[in-house]
Design a protein around this motif. Structure first.
Motif, short mmCIF file in Angstrom:
data_model
loop_
_atom_site.label_atom_id
_atom_site.label_comp_id
_atom_site.label_asym_id
_atom_site.label_seq_id
_atom_site.Cartn_x
_atom_site.Cartn_y
_atom_site.Cartn_z
N GLU A 1 -21.95 -44.31 67.69
CA GLU A 1 -21.30 -43.04 67.35
C GLU A 1 -22.07 -42.42 66.20
O GLU A 1 -22.23 -43.05 65.15
CB GLU A 1 -19.85 -43.25 66.95
CG GLU A 1 -19.16 -41.91 66.67
CD GLU A 1 -17.71 -42.10 66.23
OE1 GLU A 1 -16.81 -41.61 66.91
OE2 GLU A 1 -17.51 -42.75 65.18
N LEU A 2 -22.57 -41.23 66.43
CA LEU A 2 -23.28 -40.50 65.39
C LEU A 2 -22.36 -39.44 64.82
O LEU A 2 -21.74 -38.69 65.58
CB LEU A 2 -24.53 -39.82 65.97
CG LEU A 2 -25.83 -40.61 66.06
CD1 LEU A 2 -25.62 -41.93 66.78
CD2 LEU A 2 -26.90 -39.78 66.74
N THR A 3 -22.27 -39.38 63.50
CA THR A 3 -21.61 -38.22 62.92
C THR A 3 -22.68 -37.42 62.20
O THR A 3 -23.66 -37.98 61.72
CB THR A 3 -20.50 -38.61 61.94
OG1 THR A 3 -21.07 -39.36 60.88
CG2 THR A 3 -19.42 -39.44 62.62
N PHE A 4 -22.47 -36.14 62.15
CA PHE A 4 -23.46 -35.24 61.56
C PHE A 4 -22.88 -34.58 60.33
O PHE A 4 -21.68 -34.54 60.13
CB PHE A 4 -23.89 -34.18 62.60
CG PHE A 4 -24.61 -34.78 63.78
CD1 PHE A 4 -25.99 -34.86 63.80
CD2 PHE A 4 -23.90 -35.28 64.87
CE1 PHE A 4 -26.64 -35.42 64.89
CE2 PHE A 4 -24.55 -35.84 65.96
CZ PHE A 4 -25.93 -35.91 65.96
N THR A 5 -23.76 -34.05 59.51
CA THR A 5 -23.29 -33.42 58.26
C THR A 5 -22.74 -32.02 58.52
O THR A 5 -22.09 -31.45 57.65
CB THR A 5 -24.44 -33.31 57.25
OG1 THR A 5 -25.53 -32.61 57.88
CG2 THR A 5 -24.91 -34.68 56.80
N GLN A 6 -23.02 -31.48 59.69
CA GLN A 6 -22.53 -30.15 60.03
C GLN A 6 -22.03 -30.16 61.47
O GLN A 6 -22.47 -31.00 62.26
CB GLN A 6 -23.66 -29.11 59.89
CG GLN A 6 -24.09 -28.87 58.45
CD GLN A 6 -25.35 -28.02 58.38
OE1 GLN A 6 -25.82 -27.47 59.37
NE2 GLN A 6 -25.89 -27.93 57.16
N PRO A 7 -21.15 -29.21 61.82
CA PRO A 7 -20.70 -29.14 63.22
C PRO A 7 -21.90 -28.95 64.15
O PRO A 7 -22.85 -28.26 63.80
CB PRO A 7 -19.80 -27.89 63.24
CG PRO A 7 -19.39 -27.67 61.82
CD PRO A 7 -20.52 -28.18 60.97
N VAL A 8 -21.82 -29.63 65.28
CA VAL A 8 -22.95 -29.58 66.21
C VAL A 8 -22.73 -28.55 67.30
O VAL A 8 -21.60 -28.25 67.69
CB VAL A 8 -23.22 -30.97 66.85
CG1 VAL A 8 -23.74 -31.93 65.80
CG2 VAL A 8 -21.96 -31.52 67.52
N ASP A 9 -23.83 -28.03 67.77
CA ASP A 9 -23.80 -27.13 68.92
C ASP A 9 -23.41 -27.95 70.14
O ASP A 9 -24.11 -28.89 70.51
CB ASP A 9 -25.21 -26.51 69.08
CG ASP A 9 -25.47 -26.05 70.51
OD1 ASP A 9 -24.55 -25.43 71.07
OD2 ASP A 9 -26.57 -26.32 71.02
N VAL B 1 -30.73 -32.09 69.25
CA VAL B 1 -29.40 -31.61 68.84
C VAL B 1 -29.55 -30.51 67.79
O VAL B 1 -30.32 -30.63 66.85
CB VAL B 1 -28.57 -32.79 68.28
CG1 VAL B 1 -27.23 -32.29 67.73
CG2 VAL B 1 -28.36 -33.85 69.35
N LYS B 2 -28.77 -29.45 68.01
CA LYS B 2 -28.77 -28.34 67.05
C LYS B 2 -27.41 -28.27 66.37
O LYS B 2 -26.39 -28.69 66.93
CB LYS B 2 -29.01 -27.01 67.79
CG LYS B 2 -30.35 -26.92 68.50
CD LYS B 2 -31.37 -26.22 67.60
CE LYS B 2 -32.67 -25.93 68.33
NZ LYS B 2 -33.46 -27.16 68.59
N SER B 3 -27.41 -27.74 65.18
CA SER B 3 -26.13 -27.46 64.53
C SER B 3 -25.58 -26.17 65.12
O SER B 3 -26.29 -25.46 65.83
CB SER B 3 -26.32 -27.31 63.03
OG SER B 3 -27.01 -26.10 62.77
N ASP C 1 -25.23 -23.63 63.64
CA ASP C 1 -26.07 -22.56 63.07
C ASP C 1 -27.42 -22.45 63.76
O ASP C 1 -28.24 -21.63 63.40
CB ASP C 1 -26.34 -22.83 61.57
CG ASP C 1 -25.07 -22.73 60.74
OD1 ASP C 1 -24.12 -22.09 61.23
OD2 ASP C 1 -25.04 -23.30 59.64
N GLY C 2 -27.66 -23.37 64.67
CA GLY C 2 -28.92 -23.31 65.41
C GLY C 2 -30.06 -24.09 64.78
O GLY C 2 -31.21 -23.99 65.21
N ASN C 3 -29.76 -24.89 63.72
CA ASN C 3 -30.82 -25.66 63.09
C ASN C 3 -31.01 -27.01 63.78
O ASN C 3 -30.06 -27.62 64.25
CB ASN C 3 -30.46 -25.95 61.62
CG ASN C 3 -30.46 -24.69 60.80
OD1 ASN C 3 -31.25 -23.78 61.04
ND2 ASN C 3 -29.56 -24.62 59.83
N GLY C 4 -32.26 -27.46 63.75
CA GLY C 4 -32.53 -28.84 64.17
C GLY C 4 -32.31 -29.76 62.99
O GLY C 4 -32.13 -29.32 61.85
N LEU C 5 -32.34 -31.06 63.27
CA LEU C 5 -32.11 -32.03 62.19
C LEU C 5 -33.29 -32.09 61.24
O LEU C 5 -34.44 -31.99 61.65
CB LEU C 5 -31.88 -33.42 62.80
CG LEU C 5 -30.52 -33.61 63.47
CD1 LEU C 5 -30.58 -34.74 64.47
CD2 LEU C 5 -29.44 -33.87 62.42
#
Lengths: 497, 535
Positions: free
Chosen positions: A400-408, A475-477, A479-483
């Motif tokens: 399970e990966l969690t990200f620092t920002q909501p993902v697209d 995976v993009k956030s 906001d459209g950013n890549g990691l």
């Protein structure tokens, strides 16, 4: 804002390249990382050589710095443009770890644990007490001793390097000994090779870094469970020598079974009862060559990584980020690239109560990418969270990966946005190991969690004991950013039920 | 370009052969070390020598070049000292046929240039500072050699081999773990390669041997594009890892003993330029390239620390240096005391192991590279004291002193002893503390006023050992010194080494041991000793 977004996207595309090499993009990586963290050199006393070997935060916001040349300097305003430096002590024997406690500054020197104090208020220590000298030294330069103070009981835990790269010619080389404030001491673990630093988790458990070499296929972060064997049997000579002299071995009195060379750690764990496997392998050549000191962020002011561990790296002049969890009673977790481009070879790492990370070191003897013979720097979070993999947890059938920002949701739910590789190392008496037993797991599914920030990855298979390199390059956030850093390297000692 | 220069080179070297050789030599004195920075230089027979002495020290010095001798100029210096009161005005230069050339007395931070003609007979001509007491450490030798003035080429590699590896690296891999694509001997024993098929993404491990004829300091220079690492006899001495242009390279100076030295040079090329340069130079030869190509126009100047060392200078406050100290042990604590005397304490045996005069310690060994080995005192007139425990309870006056512990690294620590640390006074002078079977002991040294004899300045160190005990200890002795050298003394002064005596009132000579009975009064006892350098 637009400019920043662009540069991150460009850099991310570079990192997303498969394989380990991130060639030619290191300047871009540094530039992208510095959008979120400002790294600046702390001005040092002019004309002095401060090969930083230990850092401690003192009451009143002062920074204490120990050096490989045996000095301790105190900066009374380390964040200012012109810190006021005062030499607190000199003439110590390569102290590698200092801490302030109970009005004393405690240092692990090569021969002993020392505490020192300024009793007449002139800013210079005038009392130096030998707290305990329970281990042997014979004059070999490699017999380093790194120390850190336990937050639980104030004991200083000392992790003792072998003699040379692969010998043990003095008492307790390859062991960990804790020294209590009253001078009593006891061995708590065996099996150490060449440590680079030691630290404590918020729960009071000790961890240290051990360098790639004999019996270490790769460098790693290891959990110093009391009574444990850490994997390198070279130091076992102490069991016989201590017995001859009636020296107590305490909780490590039972000599572990000797592991089989050429095997795998996961196999030998079953044969050596006391063996605690490396909590997090720091894949050699990918993350670095020589891991060192560490600190936890408990402030939440150093970005969205409260409770995570930051580990220094000497050769690559980096700081890495580690997420730890406990599965089936064993510590394990993932390491991520975090900040690169420091001036010299980082040895000590410190988090201040304000959430500022200080790190410094030297390149003496081994060289470092940074290029400077010594450096002291601080990293301050700019208040803006980078898009990163925040946590990586093992699951019975994947991660399970969690990200620092909501993902697209579109890219995050697409298995093609991810990569997975797994391997381990030969566990052997020889030096290091190539990556072996390579596996190419297939991402079967990627399911975005209800929180919009986590993704459940299902893999076709998990391999117990392997490092699992999981990338989320596509995976993009929202906001459209890549990691910023697309990969995590998870050491799967245990597969959860 | 190279072709057009070639005839010129031939011509100019031919010209030099017919002209009188010239040599410009600059020698500096090292601050607080009682030493010249140059212990040796070479000139051609009959050369015109322009010698500049720069005095960087805080005391005056001179330099006299003498006729051939094997005594480092000591005999001439002693003649100079005999000048006595007249010495000062004569700049300590005796009227003596042994003097070939001499500078006057040079005040601190002054300099002087002298010009003289080197003898035509090849040989070793010492030079020395003839200020009283300086000559013992402050000397060097002018080597007159045919073809001298410029050092020739040194030995090249022997048994040179290479192993070629293919791979994409950002840092040097461990070639030992990799399988070479091919391997073989080096052409003409020169480090280099000619792989038409591989321009990028390869690595090479070069190995070979170097023959050293003369013990001395040898300097290696490594420059590379991309990474390279040089190992000498095992340990790494130079690293230029990572991806980068060659620059001017890094140097490392190592002390080598005569014999075969093994060389292992690892190199990798990522992409772009591929260059590798390695040279060495030694006491009797100049920079000699071990690679096919030389690194041109690189500055030859070394880092000042590697050349002159890192002397720890003692001024108004004591300087402490805790490290692996030759003659002391792995738990040595050296102390440079204001007043020009020094001591080294062994924190394992709780005893003073060495005392000496002059310069304190050179930290270069431990503060550069990996810090390998033990370092002895930098000064002179080193007195070796006991490497055993200072106190013992003897069952009878003739009972044997406990033997020195055999295997300290493995924990044969002396029974009953515990090192407690030290406190510093306002001058930073340490008082060492330890306990022995319930007795609390303090051990402190400081410079003492020296007695002066025959116009030569001596030195002295006072040592006070203070003991406290709750209970009376029968048969407690402090061993002041031991060994064959100790002789019966007068008035509590015992001859120790040549020119050194020991003041120990109340001490008893017992065979080869000088023992001090410890008697407590109101729970305390005090032992006073002085180490006296007579001149």
């Amino acid at each position: 804002m637009h400019r920043i977004t662009l540069s991150i996207a460009a850099a991310s595309a570079l990192f997303a390249a498969k394989g380990h090499a991130q060639k030619a993009s290191s300047a871009d990586i540094i530039k992208a990382e510095r959008e979120f963290y400002t790294v600046s050199a702390v001005p040092m006393p002019p004309g002095e050589v401060l090969e930083v070997s230990g850092l401690e935060w003192l009451p009143g916001g002062k920074l204490a710095v120990s050096t490989r040349r045996g000095e301790i300097w105190v900066a009374s305003n380390p964040a200012s443009e012109a810190p006021e430096w005062k030499r607190f002590a000199h003439g110590l024997h390569e102290p590698l770890g200092i801490s302030f406690h109970d009005g004393w500054l405690w240092a692990t020197q090569r021969p002993e644990v020392t505490r020192m104090k300024d009793t007449d208020g002139d800013g210079k220590a005038d009392v130096f007490e030998n707290v305990a000298a329970p281990w042997g030294i014979n004059g070999d330069y490699h017999e380093y001793a790194f120390g850190a103070r336990s937050p639980k009981d104030g004991s200083i835990w000392n992790v003792l390097c072998l003699t040379g790269s692969g010998g043990a010619n003095s008492l307790f080389r390859g062991f960990v000994i804790r020294v209590f404030p009253d001078g009593k001491s006891e061995a708590v673990a065996s099996g150490v090779r060449s440590p680079g630093g030691i630290g404590f988790a918020p729960d009071g458990e000790a961890f240290y870094t051990d360098n790639q070499g004999l019996w270490n296929g790769s460098s790693s972060l290891k959990h110093l469970k009391v009574g444990s064997f850490q994997g390198n049997p070279t130091g076992f000579k102490t069991f016989d020598e201590a017995a001859k002299r009636g020296i107590s071995m305490g909780v490590v009195a039972k000599k572990p079974a000797t592991p089989k060379s050429g095997s795998r750690i996961d196999t030998e764990r079953a044969n050596v009862e006391e063996f605690v496997p490396p909590a997090v392998v720091l894949p050699h050549g990918i993350l670095g060559h020589s891991p060192t000191g560490m600190c936890y962020d408990l402030t939440g002011k150093f970005g969205p990584f409260k409770g995570q561990l930051f580990v220094g790296e000497q050769t690559f002049s980096n700081v890495q980020r580690v997420f730890l969890e406990k599965v089936n009673g064993v510590y394990q977790g993932a390491v991520f690239h975090f900040l690169s481009g420091f001036g010299s070879g980082n040895i000590a790492v410190l988090m201040t109560p304000d959430g500022v990370l200080y790190t410094g070191g030297s390149d003496r003897g081994w060289g470092a990418k940074g290029g400077k013979p010594f450096a002291l720097e601080r990293a301050v979070w700019n208040g803006k969270a980078a898009f990163e993999i925040h946590e990586m947890r093992a699951k019975p059938d994947g991660f399970e990966l969690t990200f620092t920002q909501p993902v697209d949701p579109k890219t995050a739910a697409d298995p093609a946005s991810y990569s997975a590789d797994a391997w381990t190392y030969i566990y052997q008496s020889g030096y290091g190991s190539p990556e072996v037993d390579k596996v190419k797991p297939v991402i079967v599914s990627a399911t975005v969690g209800a929180d919009g920030k986590s993704v459940r990855l299902k893999l076709d298979k998990l391999t117990k004991g392997h490092v699992h390199a999981i990338g989320a390059e596509g995976v993009k956030s929202t906001d459209g950013n890549g990691l910023l850093h697309a990969k995590g390297y998870y050491t799967l000692n245990e597969i959860p039920n | 370009m190279r072709l057009s220069l070639l005839p010129l080179c031939v011509l100019s070297s031919a010209c030099v052969a017919f002209a009188q050789s010239e040599a410009n030599i600059t020698i500096k004195t090292l601050a607080a070390q009682m030493k010249y920075d140059t212990q040796e230089f070479t000139v051609a027979p009959g050369a015109k020598v322009k010698l500049t002495l720069i005095n960087d020290d805080e005391m005056p010095h001179n330099l006299i070049v003498t006729k051939q001798a094997n005594d480092k100029g000591l005999a001439l210096a002693q003649t100079a000292w005999a000048l006595g009161e007249k010495g000062m005005e004569l700049h300590w230069i005796p009227k003596d046929p042994r003097v070939l050339a001499a500078t006057k007395t040079i005040a601190p931070h002054g300099k002087e240039e002298i010009v003289f003609t080197a003898p035509t007979e090849p040989g070793d001509y010492p030079y020395v500072c003839t200020f009283p007491g300086h000559a013992i450490a402050m000397n060097g030798v002018m080597l007159v050699r045919a073809g001298g003035g410029k050092l020739g080429e040194g030995p090249k590699l022997t048994e040179g081999r290479y192993q070629l590896f293919l791979g994409k690296w950002e840092m040097l891999p461990d070639f030992g773990q990799l399988k070479p694509l091919r391997e073989g001997p080096l052409d003409e024993n020169l480090i280099g390669w000619k792989f038409d098929d591989y321009k990028n993404e390869f690595g090479i491990r070069f190995t070979g041997n170097l023959e050293v004829k003369k013990e001395g300091d040898y300097t290696f220079r490594l420059a590379s594009d991309d990474g390279a690492r040089l190992r000498l006899n095992g340990p790494t001495i130079l690293t230029q890892d990572g991806i980068h242009p060659p620059g001017t390279g890094k140097t490392a100076t190592v002390r080598l003993k005569p014999g075969k030295q093994t060389v292992q040079l690892d190199y990798f090329q990522a992409a772009g330029g591929a260059e590798l340069y390695l040279s060495w130079s030694g006491p009797d030869f100049g920079e000699t390239w071990l690679t096919k190509t030389k690194l041109e126009s690189a500055p030859k100047k070394q880092k000042s620390e590697s050349k002159t060392g890192i002397p720890l200078i003692v001024k108004d406050e004591a300087v402490i240096y805790r490290n692996f100290i030759e003659g002391v042990g792995a738990r040595g604590i050296a102390v440079g005391l204001p007043g020009g005397v020094n001591a080294a304490f062994d924190a394992e045996l709780c005893n003073v192991a060495l005392v000496w005069r002059g310069a304190f310690m050179d930290a270069k060994r431990h503060w550069t590279d990996r810090g390998v080995g033990f370092q002895g005192p930098l000064g002179y007139a080193v007195v070796k004291l006991d490497r055993n425990v200072p106190l013992a309870t003897l069952s009878a006056p003739d009972a044997a002193w406990p033997p020195a512990p055999k295997d300290l690294p493995w924990g044969d620590w002396p029974a009953g002893y515990r090192f407690g640390g030290y406190t510093l006074d306002k001058q930073g002078i340490p008082t060492f503390r330890y306990t022995y079977n319930g007795v609390s002991v303090e051990d402190r040294m400081q410079a003492a006023p020296a007695s002066s004899s025959h116009g030569h300045t001596g030195a002295a160190m006072q040592r006070v050992i203070s003991l406290r005990s709750e209970k009376a200890l029968a048969g407690l002795y402090f061993r002041v010194a031991s060994g064959k050298r100790i002789a019966e003394g007068k008035n509590g002064i015992f001859p120790l080494d040549e020119g050194v005596s020991l003041q120990a009132a109340g001490a008893i000579l017992r065979g080869e041991e000088l023992l001090m009975p410890v008697t407590f009064k109101d729970g305390t006892a005090r032992i006073e000793l002085s180490y006296i350098w007579n001149h």
